[in-house]
Write an enzyme that holds these catalytic residues in place. Structure first.
Site, short mmCIF file in Angstrom:
data_model
loop_
_atom_site.label_atom_id
_atom_site.label_comp_id
_atom_site.label_asym_id
_atom_site.label_seq_id
_atom_site.Cartn_x
_atom_site.Cartn_y
_atom_site.Cartn_z
N ASN A 231 6.67 -6.11 4.67
CA ASN A 231 5.94 -5.12 5.46
C ASN A 231 5.58 -5.73 6.82
O ASN A 231 4.92 -6.78 6.88
CB ASN A 231 4.68 -4.73 4.66
CG ASN A 231 3.86 -3.69 5.37
OD1 ASN A 231 3.63 -3.78 6.57
ND2 ASN A 231 3.39 -2.70 4.64
N HIS B 135 1.60 -5.68 10.17
CA HIS B 135 0.61 -6.55 10.81
C HIS B 135 1.12 -7.20 12.10
O HIS B 135 0.32 -7.68 12.90
CB HIS B 135 0.08 -7.59 9.82
CG HIS B 135 -0.72 -6.90 8.75
ND1 HIS B 135 -1.90 -6.27 9.04
CD2 HIS B 135 -0.46 -6.66 7.46
CE1 HIS B 135 -2.36 -5.69 7.93
NE2 HIS B 135 -1.49 -5.91 6.97
N HIS C 12 4.37 1.26 7.58
CA HIS C 12 3.48 2.36 7.20
C HIS C 12 3.09 3.09 8.48
O HIS C 12 2.34 2.56 9.30
CB HIS C 12 2.25 1.79 6.49
CG HIS C 12 1.30 2.83 5.98
ND1 HIS C 12 0.18 2.52 5.25
CD2 HIS C 12 1.28 4.18 6.11
CE1 HIS C 12 -0.46 3.62 4.92
NE2 HIS C 12 0.17 4.64 5.45
N ARG D 158 0.85 5.42 9.87
CA ARG D 158 -0.41 6.07 9.48
C ARG D 158 -0.70 7.24 10.40
O ARG D 158 -0.29 7.25 11.57
CB ARG D 158 -1.57 5.07 9.55
CG ARG D 158 -1.43 3.93 8.55
CD ARG D 158 -2.66 3.05 8.59
NE ARG D 158 -3.77 3.65 7.90
CZ ARG D 158 -4.22 3.27 6.70
NH1 ARG D 158 -3.65 2.29 6.07
NH2 ARG D 158 -5.24 3.88 6.15
N ARG E 272 -2.58 3.45 13.83
CA ARG E 272 -3.34 2.25 14.20
C ARG E 272 -2.46 1.02 14.39
O ARG E 272 -2.84 0.09 15.07
CB ARG E 272 -4.44 1.96 13.18
CG ARG E 272 -3.93 1.49 11.84
CD ARG E 272 -5.06 1.03 10.95
NE ARG E 272 -5.87 2.14 10.50
CZ ARG E 272 -6.63 2.09 9.40
NH1 ARG E 272 -6.67 0.98 8.69
NH2 ARG E 272 -7.33 3.12 9.01
N GLU F 110 6.39 3.86 4.37
CA GLU F 110 5.15 4.22 3.66
C GLU F 110 4.48 5.34 4.41
O GLU F 110 4.37 5.28 5.64
CB GLU F 110 4.19 3.03 3.65
CG GLU F 110 4.34 2.12 2.49
CD GLU F 110 3.30 1.00 2.56
OE1 GLU F 110 2.18 1.25 3.04
OE2 GLU F 110 3.63 -0.10 2.15
N THR G 258 -4.62 0.15 2.56
CA THR G 258 -4.55 1.13 1.48
C THR G 258 -5.37 0.65 0.29
O THR G 258 -5.04 -0.39 -0.30
CB THR G 258 -3.07 1.34 1.07
OG1 THR G 258 -2.31 1.51 2.25
CG2 THR G 258 -2.91 2.56 0.19
N GLU H 78 5.55 1.92 -7.38
CA GLU H 78 5.09 0.62 -6.89
C GLU H 78 3.69 0.42 -7.48
O GLU H 78 2.77 1.20 -7.19
CB GLU H 78 5.04 0.58 -5.37
CG GLU H 78 4.58 -0.80 -4.88
CD GLU H 78 4.53 -0.93 -3.37
OE1 GLU H 78 5.29 -0.24 -2.67
OE2 GLU H 78 3.71 -1.75 -2.90
N HIS I 270 0.70 -5.44 -2.84
CA HIS I 270 -0.63 -5.41 -2.24
C HIS I 270 -1.41 -6.68 -2.59
O HIS I 270 -1.65 -6.97 -3.75
CB HIS I 270 -1.47 -4.19 -2.66
CG HIS I 270 -2.41 -3.78 -1.56
ND1 HIS I 270 -3.55 -4.46 -1.29
CD2 HIS I 270 -2.31 -2.80 -0.63
CE1 HIS I 270 -4.14 -3.90 -0.24
NE2 HIS I 270 -3.40 -2.89 0.19
N1 PXP Z 1 2.59 -1.83 -0.70
C1 PXP Z 1 1.87 -0.81 -0.18
C2 PXP Z 1 2.11 0.56 -0.72
C3 PXP Z 1 0.94 -1.03 0.85
O1 PXP Z 1 0.23 0.00 1.34
C4 PXP Z 1 0.79 -2.34 1.35
C5 PXP Z 1 -0.15 -2.59 2.48
O2 PXP Z 1 0.29 -1.96 3.63
C6 PXP Z 1 1.58 -3.35 0.81
C7 PXP Z 1 2.46 -3.08 -0.24
C8 PXP Z 1 1.52 -4.75 1.31
O3 PXP Z 1 0.28 -5.29 1.07
P1 PXP Z 1 -0.10 -6.68 1.74
O4 PXP Z 1 -0.06 -6.47 3.23
O5 PXP Z 1 -1.46 -6.95 1.22
O6 PXP Z 1 0.93 -7.67 1.29
#
Ligand code: PXP
Length: 252
Positions: free
Chosen positions: A7, A10, A43, A45, A49, A70, A101, A151, A191
């Site tokens: 992902n 960030h 994602h 949103r 953001r 996402e 999330t 997931e 997550h």
């Molecule tokens: N899976 C989903 C559905 C999420 O919303 C997120 C966070 O955006 C992640 C995985 C990844 O989580 P993390 O950034 O904590 O690794």
């Protein structure tokens, strides 16, 4: 041997902090794939953001592996998914005030609405994953909603303190994963996972893919993105082989 999707939200968070054009999450995706990542997640949103519409469009052009968008199951996002054409859409709950999330999608309580969103996304060619708490009721509801993937939300596991609590969450994830696999759902998990807490999950062979963002991007600050991805990938590839009775695993 499980897969790893990274992902890149960030990277966009860092960019948005300055309101300029770097670092670019699309560049990040290129480096993640170069390091061997099987897929890229972003994602989009409602409040934009971090990831912007421009990012999703460019990611669609640049990502060679699987692009996982996402999104909340809103009219706006379903329309965007129809235009962009991600390989997979992961439906997540979205609250404006949350930092990330926070919980899984309430599929059981919103079955008809989720079923409708799954059908509409499938109709535009995207497979659908539902981000759910690892609870049997939500797994069964995801099956009834027609999803292709679940997931499992590992946030509570990642935040657990002490052996007993950790084991309780691990058992819950394993039970949910086994049930989902029996219902012919592909199983992913994500997550709050990092190089330490992902290890015990690797013993659950039903988990075919890991979705990891923050810990990889955070580690990349010190060791570089390609190394951070490669380290996680090396771990994830050590996941347990399929249970003998259940035969070979499917790939999406
Ligand atoms: N899976 C989903 C559905 C999420 O919303 C997120 C966070 O955006 C992640 C995985 C990844 O989580 P993390 O950034 O904590 O690794």
């Amino acid at each position: 041997m499980a897969l790893l999707s990274v992902n890149v939200d960030h990277v966009a968070t860092l960019r948005q902090a300055r309101g300029i054009d770097e670092p670019d999450p699309v560049w990040a995706a290129v480096f993640c794939e170069k390091a061997g990542a099987d897929g890229i997640i972003c994602h989009l949103r409602e409040d934009r953001r971090h990831i912007q519409d421009r990012d999703v469009k460019l990611l669609r052009q640049m990502v060679k592996g699987k692009l996982n968008l996402e999104m909340a199951a809103t009219e706006e996002m379903i329309a965007i998914a129809g235009t962009i054409g991600p390989d997979l859409c992961t439906l997540v709950p979205e609250r404006r005030q949350e930092l990330t999330t926070e919980g899984g999608l309430e599929v059981k309580g919103n079955l008809e609405a989720v079923k409708d969103a799954v059908a509409r996304l499938n109709a535009v060619g995207a497979a659908v994953s539902l981000f759910i708490d690892p609870h049997p009721d939500q797994v069964k509801a995801a099956h009834l909603a027609g999803a292709q993937v679940v997931e499992l939300h590992t946030g509570s596991y990642a935040n657990a303190r002490g052996e007993a609590e950790l084991q309780r969450h691990l058992d819950g994830i394993e039970e949910a994963a086994r049930l989902a696999a029996r219902l012919k759902l592909k199983v992913a998990a994500g997550h709050g996972l990092n190089l330490r807490n992902v290890r015990p999950l690797l013993a659950i062979p039903e988990i075919e893919e890991y979705s990891i963002g923050h810990s990889i991007i955070a580690r990349a600050v010190f060791v570089g993105l390609e190394q951070a991805v490669a380290e996680m990938l090396a771990l994830v590839r050590q996941s347990a082989p399929p249970r003998p009775a259940e035969g070979p695993r499917r790939r999406l």
